[in-house]
Write an enzyme that holds these catalytic residues in place. Structure first.
Site, mmCIF file in Angstrom:
data_model
loop_
_atom_site.group_PDB
_atom_site.id
_atom_site.type_symbol
_atom_site.label_atom_id
_atom_site.label_comp_id
_atom_site.label_asym_id
_atom_site.label_seq_id
_atom_site.Cartn_x
_atom_site.Cartn_y
_atom_site.Cartn_z
ATOM 1 N N GLU A 1 11.439 -3.297 11.477
ATOM 2 C CA GLU A 1 11.160 -2.094 10.678
ATOM 3 C C GLU A 1 10.008 -1.306 11.331
ATOM 4 O O GLU A 1 8.894 -1.822 11.446
ATOM 5 C CB GLU A 1 10.711 -2.624 9.312
ATOM 6 C CG GLU A 1 10.903 -1.752 8.154
ATOM 7 C CD GLU A 1 10.358 -2.431 6.877
ATOM 8 O OE1 GLU A 1 9.705 -3.491 6.950
ATOM 9 O OE2 GLU A 1 10.594 -1.875 5.801
ATOM 10 N N TRP B 1 0.809 -1.222 0.000
ATOM 11 C CA TRP B 1 0.000 0.000 0.000
ATOM 12 C C TRP B 1 0.842 1.272 0.000
ATOM 13 O O TRP B 1 0.299 2.353 -0.178
ATOM 14 C CB TRP B 1 -0.909 0.013 1.240
ATOM 15 C CG TRP B 1 -0.151 -0.290 2.503
ATOM 16 C CD1 TRP B 1 -0.021 -1.514 3.099
ATOM 17 C CD2 TRP B 1 0.642 0.620 3.267
ATOM 18 N NE1 TRP B 1 0.798 -1.414 4.205
ATOM 19 C CE2 TRP B 1 1.222 -0.109 4.332
ATOM 20 C CE3 TRP B 1 0.929 1.988 3.174
ATOM 21 C CZ2 TRP B 1 2.057 0.460 5.283
ATOM 22 C CZ3 TRP B 1 1.769 2.561 4.129
ATOM 23 C CH2 TRP B 1 2.321 1.798 5.167
ATOM 24 N N ASN B 2 2.142 1.169 0.269
ATOM 25 C CA ASN B 2 2.862 2.424 0.549
ATOM 26 C C ASN B 2 3.142 3.254 -0.707
ATOM 27 O O ASN B 2 3.255 4.476 -0.626
ATOM 28 C CB ASN B 2 4.125 2.161 1.365
ATOM 29 C CG ASN B 2 5.084 1.225 0.700
ATOM 30 O OD1 ASN B 2 4.736 0.572 -0.284
ATOM 31 N ND2 ASN B 2 6.289 1.142 1.216
ATOM 32 N N GLU C 1 10.618 -8.285 -3.482
ATOM 33 C CA GLU C 1 11.127 -7.005 -2.952
ATOM 34 C C GLU C 1 10.540 -6.873 -1.561
ATOM 35 O O GLU C 1 9.380 -6.494 -1.415
ATOM 36 C CB GLU C 1 10.662 -5.839 -3.837
ATOM 37 C CG GLU C 1 11.133 -5.899 -5.273
ATOM 38 C CD GLU C 1 12.573 -5.434 -5.416
ATOM 39 O OE1 GLU C 1 13.176 -4.950 -4.438
ATOM 40 O OE2 GLU C 1 13.112 -5.566 -6.524
ATOM 41 N N LEU C 2 11.336 -7.188 -0.531
ATOM 42 C CA LEU C 2 10.760 -7.351 0.812
ATOM 43 C C LEU C 2 11.190 -6.238 1.761
ATOM 44 O O LEU C 2 11.716 -5.213 1.333
ATOM 45 C CB LEU C 2 11.151 -8.738 1.342
ATOM 46 C CG LEU C 2 10.819 -9.882 0.367
ATOM 47 C CD1 LEU C 2 11.265 -11.220 0.912
ATOM 48 C CD2 LEU C 2 9.334 -9.909 0.027
ATOM 49 N N CYS D 1 10.286 1.189 2.279
ATOM 50 C CA CYS D 1 11.150 0.053 2.597
ATOM 51 C C CYS D 1 12.618 0.465 2.662
ATOM 52 O O CYS D 1 13.432 -0.256 3.221
ATOM 53 C CB CYS D 1 10.953 -1.035 1.555
ATOM 54 S SG CYS D 1 11.103 -0.376 -0.091
ATOM 55 N N GLY E 1 6.429 -6.460 -0.663
ATOM 56 C CA GLY E 1 5.678 -6.469 0.591
ATOM 57 C C GLY E 1 6.556 -6.966 1.719
ATOM 58 O O GLY E 1 7.789 -6.863 1.650
ATOM 59 N N SER E 2 5.921 -7.544 2.723
ATOM 60 C CA SER E 2 6.670 -7.929 3.919
ATOM 61 C C SER E 2 7.481 -9.209 3.683
ATOM 62 O O SER E 2 7.134 -10.043 2.848
ATOM 63 C CB SER E 2 5.703 -8.149 5.079
ATOM 64 O OG SER E 2 4.812 -9.195 4.750
ATOM 65 N N LYS F 1 -2.782 -8.024 -8.186
ATOM 66 C CA LYS F 1 -3.620 -7.734 -7.018
ATOM 67 C C LYS F 1 -2.927 -6.669 -6.178
ATOM 68 O O LYS F 1 -1.888 -6.925 -5.569
ATOM 69 C CB LYS F 1 -3.832 -8.985 -6.162
ATOM 70 C CG LYS F 1 -4.922 -8.773 -5.132
ATOM 71 C CD LYS F 1 -4.797 -9.663 -3.924
ATOM 72 C CE LYS F 1 -3.727 -9.246 -2.977
ATOM 73 N NZ LYS F 1 -3.922 -7.914 -2.342
ATOM 74 N N PRO F 2 -3.499 -5.451 -6.128
ATOM 75 C CA PRO F 2 -2.921 -4.420 -5.268
ATOM 76 C C PRO F 2 -3.305 -4.663 -3.810
ATOM 77 O O PRO F 2 -4.164 -5.494 -3.522
ATOM 78 C CB PRO F 2 -3.572 -3.133 -5.789
ATOM 79 C CG PRO F 2 -4.882 -3.569 -6.367
ATOM 80 C CD PRO F 2 -4.690 -4.992 -6.847
ATOM 81 N N ALA F 3 -2.687 -3.920 -2.909
ATOM 82 C CA ALA F 3 -2.994 -4.055 -1.484
ATOM 83 C C ALA F 3 -4.433 -3.631 -1.210
ATOM 84 O O ALA F 3 -4.972 -2.745 -1.879
ATOM 85 C CB ALA F 3 -2.034 -3.205 -0.668
HETATM 86 P P1 NAD Z 1 2.198 -7.264 3.204
HETATM 87 O O1 NAD Z 1 3.228 -8.293 2.939
HETATM 88 O O2 NAD Z 1 1.361 -7.417 4.407
HETATM 89 O O3 NAD Z 1 1.205 -7.158 1.961
HETATM 90 C C1 NAD Z 1 1.674 -7.018 0.651
HETATM 91 C C2 NAD Z 1 0.692 -7.645 -0.311
HETATM 92 O O4 NAD Z 1 0.574 -9.039 -0.049
HETATM 93 C C3 NAD Z 1 -0.723 -7.066 -0.222
HETATM 94 O O5 NAD Z 1 -1.241 -6.998 -1.527
HETATM 95 C C4 NAD Z 1 -1.450 -8.103 0.601
HETATM 96 O O6 NAD Z 1 -2.833 -8.151 0.354
HETATM 97 C C5 NAD Z 1 -0.802 -9.386 0.139
HETATM 98 N N1 NAD Z 1 -0.864 -10.464 1.127
HETATM 99 C C6 NAD Z 1 -0.707 -10.356 2.455
HETATM 100 N N2 NAD Z 1 -0.806 -11.566 3.037
HETATM 101 C C7 NAD Z 1 -1.031 -12.450 2.046
HETATM 102 C C8 NAD Z 1 -1.204 -13.874 1.994
HETATM 103 N N3 NAD Z 1 -1.161 -14.629 3.091
HETATM 104 N N4 NAD Z 1 -1.412 -14.449 0.802
HETATM 105 C C9 NAD Z 1 -1.431 -13.712 -0.292
HETATM 106 N N5 NAD Z 1 -1.266 -12.377 -0.331
HETATM 107 C C10 NAD Z 1 -1.073 -11.749 0.818
HETATM 108 O O7 NAD Z 1 2.983 -5.874 3.214
HETATM 109 P P2 NAD Z 1 2.388 -4.420 3.446
HETATM 110 O O8 NAD Z 1 2.149 -4.227 4.903
HETATM 111 O O9 NAD Z 1 1.291 -4.137 2.511
HETATM 112 O O10 NAD Z 1 3.639 -3.525 2.971
HETATM 113 C C11 NAD Z 1 4.678 -3.156 3.812
HETATM 114 C C12 NAD Z 1 5.903 -4.025 3.612
HETATM 115 O O11 NAD Z 1 6.325 -3.962 2.254
HETATM 116 C C13 NAD Z 1 7.091 -3.537 4.418
HETATM 117 O O12 NAD Z 1 7.754 -4.632 5.014
HETATM 118 C C14 NAD Z 1 7.984 -2.888 3.380
HETATM 119 O O13 NAD Z 1 9.340 -2.841 3.731
HETATM 120 C C15 NAD Z 1 7.725 -3.712 2.187
HETATM 121 N N6 NAD Z 1 8.072 -2.966 0.974
HETATM 122 C C16 NAD Z 1 9.158 -3.377 0.251
HETATM 123 C C17 NAD Z 1 9.530 -2.684 -0.886
HETATM 124 C C18 NAD Z 1 10.717 -3.128 -1.693
HETATM 125 O O14 NAD Z 1 10.829 -2.726 -2.847
HETATM 126 N N7 NAD Z 1 11.598 -3.955 -1.183
HETATM 127 C C19 NAD Z 1 8.785 -1.597 -1.306
HETATM 128 C C20 NAD Z 1 7.674 -1.199 -0.561
HETATM 129 C C21 NAD Z 1 7.328 -1.911 0.582
#
Ligand code: NAD
Length: 490
Positions: A392, A158-159, A260-261, A294, A238-239, A182-184
């Site tokens: 983080e 979402w960020n 990209e975590l 991130c 994402g995470s 699929k976006p957040a």
């Molecule tokens: P998140 O991992 O909770 O969610 C990311 C995506 O995954 C969302 O679309 C979410 O709906 C989906 N998702 C979550 N759980 C799932 C599951 N069990 N099965 C399938 N899909 C699932 O992360 P967030 O809270 O939205 O974003 C923040 C994180 O993203 C932070 O850790 C940040 O550092 C990281 N991030 C990394 C980068 C990078 O380029 N490395 C860039 C931006 C954000």
């Protein structure tokens, strides 16, 4: 001529599958809210496995034709998409502010940043070269060509609701892949607007498909992609927790993965640094999107000789930052994304204070602005036992750690499972060379706090993931190499 849309025209609430806007198969919806006020902006499709599957069907059908479309024709479509995004930068920027909360100037900046990847990969589409391998045997010719991997599933956080998905879709389409995305759940609207513009730019039906889902339904929807052998690649931002889950679960069909975590970026200020530049660089790196990035410095190490001076200079600048809703033109920091995010920030600050950190500025919620606001904060005397040193924070908090010598700083900076961004400030050329080599990170900022560029490879090492986005390397993640061996040529 490219068309400029009103904000209300950019807001879509259905899935986009096979060139059509369609409700979720079960008809379910969930609320998208404004993090500044909690007001509902739209009710979007709450998709599940059936919708994910329908999107894959469309992408798989569209793949052979898109793969065989001439690269220059794919490039032309991407250039048209780029022009439409730029033309609609104000509306898209406002939409980002509305659903994500960042100030409008930053939202608009994100639009231009995301658009830069589209233009970059439009050009790269025409430069997917292979190799002629020097002849090894008489009568045999060998070569290597690059081909699109196939259907790509893109899952984003979402960020950066526009930039994160643009920098996945653009290289995928440039390479000749088709996409299901699929976006957040917090920020699906910007992604839908982007897809609407892609369709208008001429991306054919089925080539780009997007579904939204609540956190609960995202799990079965994504699980369908994980199990479907037609989906050849997953690209995820994402995470780290979810990234590891995707790596484990995609093993059954051995998909190509880009992850990209999360990060836990160190920022080191040596005694010989230009302190003004270091403070400015830290502000730029730390407070973009209120610290919800991130690559945001999470641990700031300051050498003893300049510690107190640097802390004073920084606290003065941070105290002057304007916290306000995105609609305020003077806003520099908006609301955090949601209640769990602000609770985590408060937890980290309280834990640090209870373990001896000094609050130099901030250190509190700002309920007078709304439930999701937190004051930009500088904490002195941070130590490794504090939660914020290993987790983080994802908020506007700067913890300052002490160090005495270079070896100690490197050891502390690398003492993390993450390895995305790192930063340091020094004016000693030999030190710059030594520290650059020793930092365990995919990205190093040397006397610089603003690192992102479509021309540069973005990605991490260790548990920050693998794969690179942007640059000449960014297409490789969407291509596979085919070796051709032709005999009988004597
Ligand atoms: P998140 O991992 O909770 O969610 C990311 C995506 O995954 C969302 O679309 C979410 O709906 C989906 N998702 C979550 N759980 C799932 C599951 N069990 N099965 C399938 N899909 C699932 O992360 P967030 O809270 O939205 O974003 C923040 C994180 O993203 C932070 O850790 C940040 O550092 C990281 N991030 C990394 C980068 C990078 O380029 N490395 C860039 C931006 C954000």
């Amino acid at each position: 001529m490219t068309k400029r849309y009103e904000l209300s025209e950019l807001i879509r609430n259905d899935n986009f599958i096979d060139g059509q806007w369609v409700a979720a198969a079960k008809g379910n919806r969930f609320d998208v809210t404004n993090p500044a006020t909690g007001e509902v902006i739209a009710q979007v499709a709450d998709s599940d496995a059936a919708d994910a599957h329908a999107a894959t069907d469309a992408a798989a059908r569209a793949f052979p034709t898109w793969r065989d479309t001439l690269p220059k024709d794919r490039a032309a479509v991407l250039h048209r998409w780029h022009a439409l995004i730029v033309e609609n930068a104000d509306g898209l920027g406002r939409l980002i502010s509305l659903e994500q909360g960042k100030p409008f100037s930053e939202g608009r900046g994100e639009v231009m940043y995301g658009a830069s990847y589209v233009a970059w990969f439009a050009d790269e589409a025409t430069r997917i070269y292979g190799d002629i391998i020097p002849q090894q045997q008489r009568g045999k010719r060998m070569s290597a060509v690059k081909e699109p991997v196939g259907v790509v599933a893109a899952i984003t956080p979402w960020n950066f609701p526009l930039a994160m998905i643009a920098r996945k879709i653009a290289p995928a389409l440039a390479a000749g892949c088709t996409v299901v995305g699929k976006p957040a759940e917090d920020t699906p609207l910007t992604a839908f607007a982007l897809v609407m513009l892609a369709h208008e730019a001429g991306v054919p039906a089925g080539v780009l498909n997007l579904i939204s889902a609540s956190r609960e339904n995202a799990v079965p929807a994504v699980a369908d992609w994980l199990a479907d052998s037609r989906v050849r690649k997953i690209t995820f931002t994402g995470s780290t927790r979810v990234g590891k889950y995707l790596a484990r679960e995609s093993a059954g069909t051995l998909k190509k993965l880009s992850l990209e975590l999360g990060g836990n970026a160190p920022f080191i200020v040596f005694d010989d640094a230009d302190l003004d530049a270091a403070v400015t660089g830290l502000l730029a790196a730390k407070f973009r999107n209120g610290g919800q990035t991130c690559v945001s410095p999470n641990r700031v190490y300051v050498q003893s000789g300049v510690y107190e001076r640097f802390a004073d200079m920084l606290a003065t600048r941070v105290a002057a930052l304007k916290v306000a809703p995105a609609t305020d033109p003077a806003a520099q920091i908006g609301p955090m994304i949601n209640a769990p995010a602000i609770d985590k920030i408060a937890r980290h600050v309280d834990d640090a204070a209870s373990r001896g950190a000094r609050v130099l500025t901030g250190g509190k919620r700002l309920p007078e602005l709304g439930p999701n606001y937190y004051a930009p904060t500088v904490l002195a005397d941070a130590t490794p036992e504090m939660q914020l040193s290993c987790d983080e924070t994802f908020g506007p908090i700067v913890p300052l750690f002490h160090f005495d010598d270079e070896a100690e700083a490197i050891l502390a900076a690398n003492d993390t499972l993450s390895g995305l961004a790192s930063y340091f400030y020094s004016q000693d050329m030999r030190r710059i060379d030594r520290v650059t080599r020793q930092l365990e990170a995919g990205i190093v900022g040397i006397n610089e706090g603003a690192l992102a560029s479509e021309a540069a490879p973005f990605g991490g090492v260790k548990e920050s993931g693998y794969g690179r986005e942007g640059s000449k390397y960014g297409l490789d993640d969407y291509l596979s190499i085919k070796y051709l061996c032709q005999g009988g040529l004597e």
